[in-house]
Enzyme design. Structure first.
Site, PDB file in Angstrom:
ATOM      1  N   ALA A 125      32.009  42.205  40.664  1.00 19.51           N
ATOM      2  CA  ALA A 125      30.716  42.711  40.194  1.00 19.51           C
ATOM      3  C   ALA A 125      29.997  41.763  39.252  1.00 19.51           C
ATOM      4  CB  ALA A 125      30.899  44.080  39.546  1.00 19.51           C
TER       5      ALA A 125
ATOM      6  N   GLN B  37      32.538  38.106  43.477  1.00 20.95           N
ATOM      7  CA  GLN B  37      31.793  39.201  44.101  1.00 20.95           C
ATOM      8  C   GLN B  37      30.393  39.221  43.498  1.00 20.95           C
ATOM      9  OE1 GLN B  37      32.530  43.500  43.038  1.00 20.95           O
ATOM     10  NE2 GLN B  37      33.633  43.455  44.970  1.00 20.95           N
TER      11      GLN B  37
ATOM     12  N   TYR C 101      25.890  50.984  44.753  1.00 21.09           N
ATOM     13  CA  TYR C 101      25.028  49.962  44.183  1.00 21.09           C
ATOM     14  C   TYR C 101      23.938  49.596  45.199  1.00 21.09           C
ATOM     15  CZ  TYR C 101      28.742  49.853  40.727  1.00 21.09           C
ATOM     16  OH  TYR C 101      29.659  50.213  39.776  1.00 21.09           O
TER      17      TYR C 101
ATOM     18  N   ARG D  28      31.899  43.784  50.709  1.00 16.67           N
ATOM     19  CA  ARG D  28      32.596  45.016  50.354  1.00 16.67           C
ATOM     20  C   ARG D  28      31.704  46.195  50.702  1.00 16.67           C
ATOM     21  NH1 ARG D  28      36.109  46.396  44.910  1.00 16.67           N
ATOM     22  NH2 ARG D  28      37.144  48.219  45.805  1.00 16.67           N
TER      23      ARG D  28
END
Length: 228
Positions: free
Chosen positions: A18, A61, A143, A191
């Site tokens: 993240a 990520q 998200y 993801r």
């Protein structure tokens, strides 16, 4: 120290999670980011420190939190912050709040979408320059990119909303842009959340269709979570 400990675990790959591609894309004010020379230099120092002790491949990520941004730190409650608390306006495919008591996000227009896609591209370039082994595009957990996929968050009436193909369009555009930015030998994965666990939401069948579209675009792997 945390990443250094993980890098000495004997695993085959370490993924830094993240990492926001833009300031407004942070989940909390304490999130990692990769949107400027300053954030790139800071993260490069972390990787250099790890390299003193471990040759483990490290991936990153890249993420944008969408309407779930501007939240308190988890140990401070994790709720959406007001402007008075240091929060900032959030962005989403549609102006639907994540929870009924929260402020509604700003619905993204085409200019905003292009800016975010470019932010993913620029962050991918920075990740490659730092020396990461792979990139994982974050399209799970409610998200921003998951918000485009899910009919619970995306009620757009243009070509980015409505049918599954339309809702997949922007996440696929972002993935394609990232894939085209870095060398082919650098794996780019994604993801996703397999299902919203809500009737009428994103589900496993749509995840499979999305996965096949990603495969056609050179996706190296799909990191599947159980839900958003």
């Amino acid at each position: 120290i945390h990443y250094g400990q993980l890098a000495c675990s004997g695993a085959g790959l370490l993924i830094i999670e993240a990492t926001a591609v833009a300031p407004e894309g942070r989940i909390t004010p304490g999130d990692l980011g990769l949107w400027s020379d300053v954030t790139q230099a800071a993260l490069k120092r972390v990787i250099a420190a790890i390299r003193q002790y471990s040759p483990m491949p490290i991936a990153i990520q890249l993420a944008h939190a969408g309407r779930k941004a501007s939240s308190q730190l988890p140990w401070e409650g994790g709720q959406l912050m007001t402007e008075e608390q240091g929060g900032w306006p959030t962005l989403a495919p549609s102006g639907l709040p994540h929870a009924p008591h929260e402020a509604a996000p700003q619905a993204l227009d085409r200019e905003g979408m292009l800016r975010i896609k470019q932010a993913f591209v620029t962050a991918a370039k920075r990740a490659h320059n730092i020396g990461f082994a792979a990139i994982e595009v974050h399209a799970a957990h409610g998200y921003l990119l998951h918000e485009y996929l899910s009919p619970l968050a995306n009620i757009r009436s243009d070509e980015y909303g409505g049918t599954p193909e339309n809702r997949m369009r922007f996440p696929l555009e972002v993935f394609e842009a990232v894939r085209a930015t870095v060398p082919l030998e650098m794996p780019v994965g994604i993801r996703i959340s397999a299902t919203d666990w809500v009737e009428g939401g994103w589900d496993i069948e749509q995840s499979i269709r999305f996965g096949l579209a990603l495969k056609e675009r050179g996706c190296a792997y799909i990191h599947v979570s159980s839900g958003g």
